[in-house]
Design a protein around this motif. Structure first.
Motif, mmCIF file in Angstrom:
data_model
loop_
_atom_site.group_PDB
_atom_site.id
_atom_site.type_symbol
_atom_site.label_atom_id
_atom_site.label_comp_id
_atom_site.label_asym_id
_atom_site.label_seq_id
_atom_site.Cartn_x
_atom_site.Cartn_y
_atom_site.Cartn_z
ATOM 1 N N ASP A 91 5.954 -16.633 10.922
ATOM 2 C CA ASP A 91 5.002 -18.535 10.687
ATOM 3 C C ASP A 91 3.867 -18.390 10.071
ATOM 4 O OD1 ASP A 91 7.813 -18.700 10.617
ATOM 5 O OD2 ASP A 91 7.945 -18.709 12.709
ATOM 6 N N GLU A 92 2.767 -17.538 10.123
ATOM 7 C CA GLU A 92 1.832 -18.009 9.756
ATOM 8 C C GLU A 92 1.814 -18.017 8.628
ATOM 9 O OE1 GLU A 92 -1.809 -18.868 9.394
ATOM 10 O OE2 GLU A 92 -1.924 -17.293 11.178
ATOM 11 N N SER A 93 0.282 -18.077 7.219
ATOM 12 C CA SER A 93 0.314 -18.434 6.061
ATOM 13 C C SER A 93 -0.121 -17.237 5.070
ATOM 14 C CB SER A 93 -0.057 -19.413 5.705
ATOM 15 O OG SER A 93 -1.388 -19.087 5.752
ATOM 16 N N ILE A 94 0.312 -16.909 4.169
ATOM 17 C CA ILE A 94 0.001 -15.680 3.131
ATOM 18 C C ILE A 94 -1.281 -16.216 2.683
ATOM 19 C CG2 ILE A 94 1.204 -16.768 1.282
ATOM 20 C CD1 ILE A 94 1.237 -13.063 2.094
ATOM 21 N N GLY A 95 -1.344 -16.748 2.784
ATOM 22 C CA GLY A 95 -2.906 -16.984 2.691
ATOM 23 C C GLY A 95 -4.040 -15.989 3.429
ATOM 24 N N THR A 96 -3.754 -16.057 5.214
ATOM 25 C CA THR A 96 -4.320 -15.669 5.933
ATOM 26 C C THR A 96 -4.241 -14.619 6.290
ATOM 27 O OG1 THR A 96 -2.975 -17.769 7.517
ATOM 28 C CG2 THR A 96 -4.202 -15.076 8.485
ATOM 29 N N TYR A 97 -3.693 -13.606 5.384
ATOM 30 C CA TYR A 97 -3.493 -12.280 5.047
ATOM 31 C C TYR A 97 -4.099 -11.817 3.734
ATOM 32 C CZ TYR A 97 -0.628 -13.208 9.681
ATOM 33 O OH TYR A 97 0.023 -12.787 10.516
ATOM 34 N N LEU A 98 -3.133 -12.406 2.792
ATOM 35 C CA LEU A 98 -3.684 -12.116 1.192
ATOM 36 C C LEU A 98 -4.518 -13.640 1.209
ATOM 37 C CD1 LEU A 98 -0.447 -10.492 0.115
ATOM 38 C CD2 LEU A 98 -2.501 -9.129 0.868
ATOM 39 N N PRO A 99 -5.859 -13.938 0.867
ATOM 40 C CA PRO A 99 -6.871 -14.456 0.981
ATOM 41 C C PRO A 99 -7.155 -14.431 -1.030
ATOM 42 C CG PRO A 99 -7.758 -13.916 2.031
ATOM 43 C CD PRO A 99 -6.551 -13.343 1.833
ATOM 44 N N GLY A 100 -6.035 -15.718 -1.359
ATOM 45 C CA GLY A 100 -6.331 -15.604 -3.318
ATOM 46 C C GLY A 100 -5.815 -14.892 -3.552
ATOM 47 N N ASN A 123 -2.154 -21.696 1.691
ATOM 48 C CA ASN A 123 -2.627 -21.739 3.016
ATOM 49 C C ASN A 123 -0.783 -22.619 3.574
ATOM 50 O OD1 ASN A 123 -4.587 -21.007 3.838
ATOM 51 N ND2 ASN A 123 -5.428 -22.617 2.293
ATOM 52 N N VAL A 124 0.263 -23.072 2.280
ATOM 53 C CA VAL A 124 1.479 -23.121 3.199
ATOM 54 C C VAL A 124 2.884 -22.308 3.078
ATOM 55 C CG1 VAL A 124 3.062 -25.517 2.735
ATOM 56 C CG2 VAL A 124 0.863 -25.615 3.172
ATOM 57 N N ILE A 125 3.092 -21.558 2.227
ATOM 58 C CA ILE A 125 3.794 -20.289 2.427
ATOM 59 C C ILE A 125 3.921 -19.137 3.223
ATOM 60 C CG2 ILE A 125 4.800 -18.758 0.823
ATOM 61 C CD1 ILE A 125 3.355 -20.737 -1.731
ATOM 62 N N LEU A 159 7.920 -16.519 1.908
ATOM 63 C CA LEU A 159 8.627 -15.495 0.933
ATOM 64 C C LEU A 159 9.640 -14.292 1.267
ATOM 65 C CD1 LEU A 159 4.979 -14.135 1.148
ATOM 66 C CD2 LEU A 159 5.997 -15.098 -0.897
ATOM 67 N N LEU A 160 10.358 -13.684 2.400
ATOM 68 C CA LEU A 160 11.351 -12.550 3.680
ATOM 69 C C LEU A 160 12.488 -13.590 2.252
ATOM 70 C CD1 LEU A 160 10.016 -12.192 6.967
ATOM 71 C CD2 LEU A 160 10.449 -10.364 3.952
ATOM 72 N N GLN A 161 12.556 -15.129 3.156
ATOM 73 C CA GLN A 161 14.047 -15.901 2.836
ATOM 74 C C GLN A 161 14.165 -16.563 1.110
ATOM 75 O OE1 GLN A 161 14.428 -17.898 6.104
ATOM 76 N NE2 GLN A 161 16.574 -17.759 6.197
ATOM 77 N N HIS A 162 13.223 -16.297 -0.021
ATOM 78 C CA HIS A 162 13.275 -16.340 -1.424
ATOM 79 C C HIS A 162 12.886 -18.128 -0.901
ATOM 80 C CE1 HIS A 162 14.128 -12.763 -2.537
ATOM 81 N NE2 HIS A 162 15.325 -12.553 -1.346
ATOM 82 N N THR A 163 12.022 -18.459 0.237
ATOM 83 C CA THR A 163 11.755 -20.158 0.528
ATOM 84 C C THR A 163 10.869 -20.545 0.073
ATOM 85 O OG1 THR A 163 11.836 -20.197 2.620
ATOM 86 C CG2 THR A 163 13.898 -20.689 1.358
ATOM 87 N N SER A 164 9.838 -19.824 -0.742
ATOM 88 C CA SER A 164 8.284 -20.558 -1.041
ATOM 89 C C SER A 164 8.069 -21.101 -2.172
ATOM 90 C CB SER A 164 7.727 -18.699 -1.493
ATOM 91 O OG SER A 164 7.962 -17.923 -2.303
ATOM 92 N N GLY A 165 9.473 -21.427 -2.899
ATOM 93 C CA GLY A 165 8.266 -21.877 -4.524
ATOM 94 C C GLY A 165 7.883 -21.257 -5.212
ATOM 95 N N ILE A 166 7.707 -19.907 -5.312
ATOM 96 C CA ILE A 166 7.245 -19.852 -6.407
ATOM 97 C C ILE A 166 8.431 -18.726 -6.962
ATOM 98 C CG2 ILE A 166 5.629 -17.576 -6.685
ATOM 99 C CD1 ILE A 166 4.396 -17.699 -4.356
ATOM 100 N N ALA A 167 8.294 -18.915 -8.682
ATOM 101 C CA ALA A 167 9.083 -18.167 -9.255
ATOM 102 C C ALA A 167 9.752 -17.067 -9.539
ATOM 103 C CB ALA A 167 8.547 -19.003 -10.621
#
Length: 390
Positions: free
Chosen positions: A111-120, A130-132, A137-145
């Motif tokens: 439940d940590e944001s992906i920006g914490t691990y891969l900033p930018g 900082n929200v995703i 990402l694992l569950q396809h609920t990121s909103g990324i196409a």
């Protein structure tokens, strides 16, 4: 001991790389686990109009393989459970397993944001790194196409200059946010390419080496390997892949694997896939708590964290499907010693073999208990004509 059966060759061809709606199998299917596996393999091959099909059923460590047709058009060979196959999005089960292992080790927080691990890395119109979360990402609920649209997958420039993971991520994020993270599921290969980058960042190793170290070597998998960008040739005995309708077939065996990346670049076999999915769903690769996380589905989608749930005649099972041009497969296990892998080597362009795949899964998992009522969730059906219509 592995046993092997075969029936006479016949038809060939069909295509996709996505997902879509619920299917219910009709009654009275042939039963792969009860001696009618040859008929089931033949029915699956004909439903897909493919040159070959294979069904491997593993029960308490003993595997039986049924096959129909041949591994390539015009050949007179017999497909076996050792023949390599592009297992496509089944790769996501490996990636999600490794992410959950890193969670167990305290290296990643779901439940940590992906920006914490891969900033930018994850940026775009309306996309907030900082929200995703990793879970999104694992569950396809990121909103990324999804980057893997037909115009990308079949763009000839990528056959000459393979895309890098960063290129695939940009192709997905350039379309901006599709929904608020955590509110809707929309299958996105982009998310799993991002997760591959996460794994490499945390471990300091290439994704294929991590898969080998954490899954392939411990399980003794012999035909499973990750295909990096530029590695178009499939080594050793393998299925050739096709798009088209017999006799007009276009071979896709050497399609650039860099287009699939950590969302779908794995090569494996019927033997290896049944060992892997049985070990995963049976709890040999993850703790009970981690497996429970993977099996927690999002709303009514049936999709967990890299696994989908399906209801068979004899109970609930888990697994994934995979489809890149020329290769379509399902790997399923019940967590109680039974697993199966079913595949055809032609992408659907006219026919729709989803109904027959449902029959095959139900009969392989349930044997004499099969009533032909397996239900695959939305997350488990391929958009069979997706490429043909573009």
């Amino acid at each position: 001991m592995n046993t092997k059966r075969r029936i006479v060759p016949g038809l060939a061809a069909m295509a996709a790389f996505g997902i879509a709606t619920t299917i219910v199998a009709p009654a009275c299917p042939a039963t792969a686990a009860d001696g009618d596996g040859d008929a089931q393999a033949g029915a699956l091959r004909q439903a897909a109009q493919s040159t070959g099909s294979i069904i491997t059923v593993r029960n308490d460590g003993s595997a039986t393989t049924y096959a129909s047709g041949s591994t390539s058009s015009g050949a007179n060979d017999e497909p076996t459970d050792a023949d390599k196959f592009r297992v496509a999005s089944n790769t996501k089960m490996y990636v999600s397993t490794i992410v959950l292992q890193l969670v167990e080790e305290g290296e990643v927080d779901l439940d940590e944001s992906i920006g914490t691990y891969l900033p930018g890395v994850v940026v775009g119109d309306g996309i907030d790194e900082n929200v995703i979360t990793v879970r999104n990402l694992l569950q396809h609920t990121s909103g990324i196409a999804d980057y893997a649209t037909p115009d990308v997958v079949f763009n000839p420039q990528y056959q000459w200059v393979p895309p890098k993971p960063a290129d695939l991520i940009r192709l997905g994020t350039r379309r901006g946010s599709q929904s608020k993270p955590g509110t809707a599921m929309a299958y996105s290969n982009t998310g799993y390419v991002i997760l591959g980058e996460l794994i490499e960042k945390i471990t300091g190793q290439r994704i294929g080496d991590v898969i080998d170290e954490r899954i392939v070597n411990p399980l003794g998998l012999e035909e499973t390997m990750y295909a990096y960008a530029g590695e178009k040739a499939i080594p050793g005995p393998h299925f050739s892949g096709y798009i088209g309708v017999p006799p007009l077939l276009f071979e896709t065996s050497g399609h650039e694997p860099g287009l699939f990346g950590s969302a779908g670049a794995l090569l494996s076999s019927g033997s290896d896939m049944t060992v892997f999915v049985d070990a995963l769903v049976g709890g040999d690769l993850l703790t009970e708590e981690s497996l429970a996380e993977m099996e927690t589905t999002f709303k009514d989608t049936g999709y967990g964290l890299g696994l989908f749930q399906l209801k068979t005649s004899c109970g609930v099972a888990w697994g994934h499907n995979g489809h890149v041009p020329g290769y379509l497969s399902y790997a399923i296990a019940d967590g109680d010693g039974r697993s199966m892998f079913a595949a055809v080597n032609t992408s659907p362009t006219v026919a729709d073999p989803s109904q027959q795949f449902a029959d095959t899964i139900d009969s392989a998992m349930c044997g004499s208990e099969s009533t032909g009522k397996a239900t695959l969730p939305k997350a488990a059906r391929v958009e069979f004509r997706r490429y043909a219509e573009r």
